[in-house]
Design a protein around this motif. Structure first.
Motif, PDB file in Angstrom:
ATOM      1  N   PHE A   1      35.795   6.980  11.746  1.00 32.45           N
ATOM      2  CA  PHE A   1      34.608   7.579  11.243  1.00 32.45           C
ATOM      3  C   PHE A   1      34.851   8.915  10.586  1.00 32.45           C
ATOM      4  CE2 PHE A   1      33.176   4.164  13.964  1.00 32.45           C
ATOM      5  CZ  PHE A   1      31.945   3.893  13.442  1.00 32.45           C
ATOM      6  N   GLU A   2      36.062   9.848  11.353  1.00 30.53           N
ATOM      7  CA  GLU A   2      36.166  11.194  10.716  1.00 30.53           C
ATOM      8  C   GLU A   2      36.621  10.907   9.185  1.00 30.53           C
ATOM      9  OE1 GLU A   2      38.980  12.665  13.223  1.00 30.53           O
ATOM     10  OE2 GLU A   2      37.630  12.796  14.841  1.00 30.53           O
ATOM     11  N   GLN A   3      37.522   9.966   8.745  1.00 29.88           N
ATOM     12  CA  GLN A   3      37.838   9.643   7.494  1.00 29.88           C
ATOM     13  C   GLN A   3      36.827   9.199   6.593  1.00 29.88           C
ATOM     14  OE1 GLN A   3      40.653  10.244   5.954  1.00 29.88           O
ATOM     15  NE2 GLN A   3      40.279   8.956   3.958  1.00 29.88           N
ATOM     16  N   TRP A   4      35.908   8.444   7.223  1.00 32.67           N
ATOM     17  CA  TRP A   4      34.772   7.984   6.287  1.00 32.67           C
ATOM     18  C   TRP A   4      33.923   9.290   5.935  1.00 32.67           C
ATOM     19  CZ3 TRP A   4      29.538   8.364   8.438  1.00 32.67           C
ATOM     20  CH2 TRP A   4      28.638   7.970   7.717  1.00 32.67           C
ATOM     21  N   THR A   5      33.732  10.048   6.824  1.00 35.20           N
ATOM     22  CA  THR A   5      32.999  11.578   6.330  1.00 35.20           C
ATOM     23  C   THR A   5      33.849  12.190   5.143  1.00 35.20           C
ATOM     24  OG1 THR A   5      33.545  12.888   8.185  1.00 35.20           O
ATOM     25  CG2 THR A   5      31.835  11.590   8.645  1.00 35.20           C
ATOM     26  N   ARG A   6      35.028  12.257   5.484  1.00 32.45           N
ATOM     27  CA  ARG A   6      36.088  13.036   4.272  1.00 32.45           C
ATOM     28  C   ARG A   6      35.916  12.323   3.024  1.00 32.45           C
ATOM     29  NH1 ARG A   6      39.666  13.566   8.941  1.00 32.45           N
ATOM     30  NH2 ARG A   6      40.706  11.847   8.441  1.00 32.45           N
ATOM     31  N   GLU A   7      35.850  11.015   3.271  1.00 33.87           N
ATOM     32  CA  GLU A   7      35.862  10.224   1.736  1.00 33.87           C
ATOM     33  C   GLU A   7      34.516  10.413   1.187  1.00 33.87           C
ATOM     34  OE1 GLU A   7      38.556   6.248   3.073  1.00 33.87           O
ATOM     35  OE2 GLU A   7      36.183   6.291   2.833  1.00 33.87           O
ATOM     36  N   ILE A   8      33.253  10.705   1.682  1.00 35.63           N
ATOM     37  CA  ILE A   8      32.011  10.966   1.070  1.00 35.63           C
ATOM     38  C   ILE A   8      32.141  12.324   0.752  1.00 35.63           C
ATOM     39  CG2 ILE A   8      29.544  11.431   1.477  1.00 35.63           C
ATOM     40  CD1 ILE A   8      29.542   9.138   3.445  1.00 35.63           C
ATOM     41  N   LEU A   9      32.610  13.211   1.556  1.00 35.11           N
ATOM     42  CA  LEU A   9      32.785  14.806   0.927  1.00 35.11           C
ATOM     43  C   LEU A   9      33.574  14.941  -0.337  1.00 35.11           C
ATOM     44  CD1 LEU A   9      31.677  17.518   1.931  1.00 35.11           C
ATOM     45  CD2 LEU A   9      33.740  17.792   3.472  1.00 35.11           C
ATOM     46  N   ALA A  10      34.606  14.100  -0.480  1.00 40.68           N
ATOM     47  CA  ALA A  10      35.823  14.182  -1.435  1.00 40.68           C
ATOM     48  C   ALA A  10      34.839  13.730  -2.816  1.00 40.68           C
ATOM     49  CB  ALA A  10      36.855  13.161  -1.274  1.00 40.68           C
ATOM     50  N   ILE A  11      34.143  12.639  -2.599  1.00 38.86           N
ATOM     51  CA  ILE A  11      33.434  12.209  -3.882  1.00 38.86           C
ATOM     52  C   ILE A  11      32.288  13.294  -4.242  1.00 38.86           C
ATOM     53  CG2 ILE A  11      31.482  10.696  -4.654  1.00 38.86           C
ATOM     54  CD1 ILE A  11      34.174   9.355  -4.744  1.00 38.86           C
ATOM     55  N   GLN A  12      31.906  14.125  -3.509  1.00 36.66           N
ATOM     56  CA  GLN A  12      30.851  15.114  -3.860  1.00 36.66           C
ATOM     57  C   GLN A  12      31.517  16.127  -4.178  1.00 36.66           C
ATOM     58  OE1 GLN A  12      27.485  14.610  -4.039  1.00 36.66           O
ATOM     59  NE2 GLN A  12      27.795  12.326  -3.470  1.00 36.66           N
TER      60      GLN A  12
END
Length: 201
Positions: free
Chosen positions: A88-99
């Protein structure tokens, strides 16, 4: 149904070109500002081809919604394999990376359409289904944690997934509006902290 499927490789390319053009135009100009003629001009397709695959504009919008969802989920691949809290932590990092790219923060295309067509009785259910599919992957991951004893027994995975989605969407909206990554980062942290507040063990 989002129109007729393409039966040949050439047909698939034509259909994809139509959906690609419509998705890009609707993202920038909205559905109301995107005419069929504009889609045809951008895709290089003919009107007969357009209406072979999509009998009306609503069917084209349905295909665009699916395209948006596929792209969104493709940008957060960990969402398909949420098994531990670290995922779940990695999932949030992926969203943040795109943004965090030079083009970001970018508006959520599903959010754009919801703002425009959320009251449309034909399109609103299609948008809701897209969000529910997005949420379903979070719910599945939370259920996996619950089965392992890492999420409280009385926690509701569906409700938690919905809350996380609300945080994400709010963060994306404000981040895009203010051209600032901070609301997105804070919303993702809030979502993760809320999920983890139900952790066990």
């Amino acid at each position: 149904m989002d129109g007729q499927p393409a039966k040949t490789s050439r047909g698939r390319l034509t259909r994809e070109a139509i959906v690609d053009a419509a998705a890009e135009l609707m993202y920038v100009n909205g559905v109301a500002g995107t005419s069929v003629d504009k889609v045809l001009a951008a895709s290089g397709a003919g009107k007969s081809q357009m209406y072979h695959y999509f009998k009306n504009k609503d069917q084209l919008v349905e295909a665009v919604i699916k395209r948006y969802l596929d792209e969104i989920l493709g940008n957060q691949p960990t969402i398909f394999a949420l098994r531990e809290w670290a995922d779940f932590e990695q999932w949030t990092r992926e969203i943040l990376a795109i943004q965090s790219t030079p083009k970001g923060p970018i508006a959520c295309p599903l959010g754009n359409l919801t703002g425009e067509l959320g009251d449309d009785p034909k399109i609103a259910p299609l948008l809701d289904n897209a969000y529910r599919e997005w949420e379903s992957h979070l719910e599945k991951g939370l259920k996996s944690l619950q089965e392992k004893g890492k999420l409280a027994d009385d926690a509701d995975p569906a409700r938690l997934a919905q809350t996380a989605m609300a945080c994400v969407q709010g963060g994306l909206l404000m981040g895009h509006l203010r051209h600032d990554i901070t609301p997105i980062a804070d919303a993702l942290k809030l979502a993760l902290d809320h999920l983890k507040s139900h952790a066990r063990g």
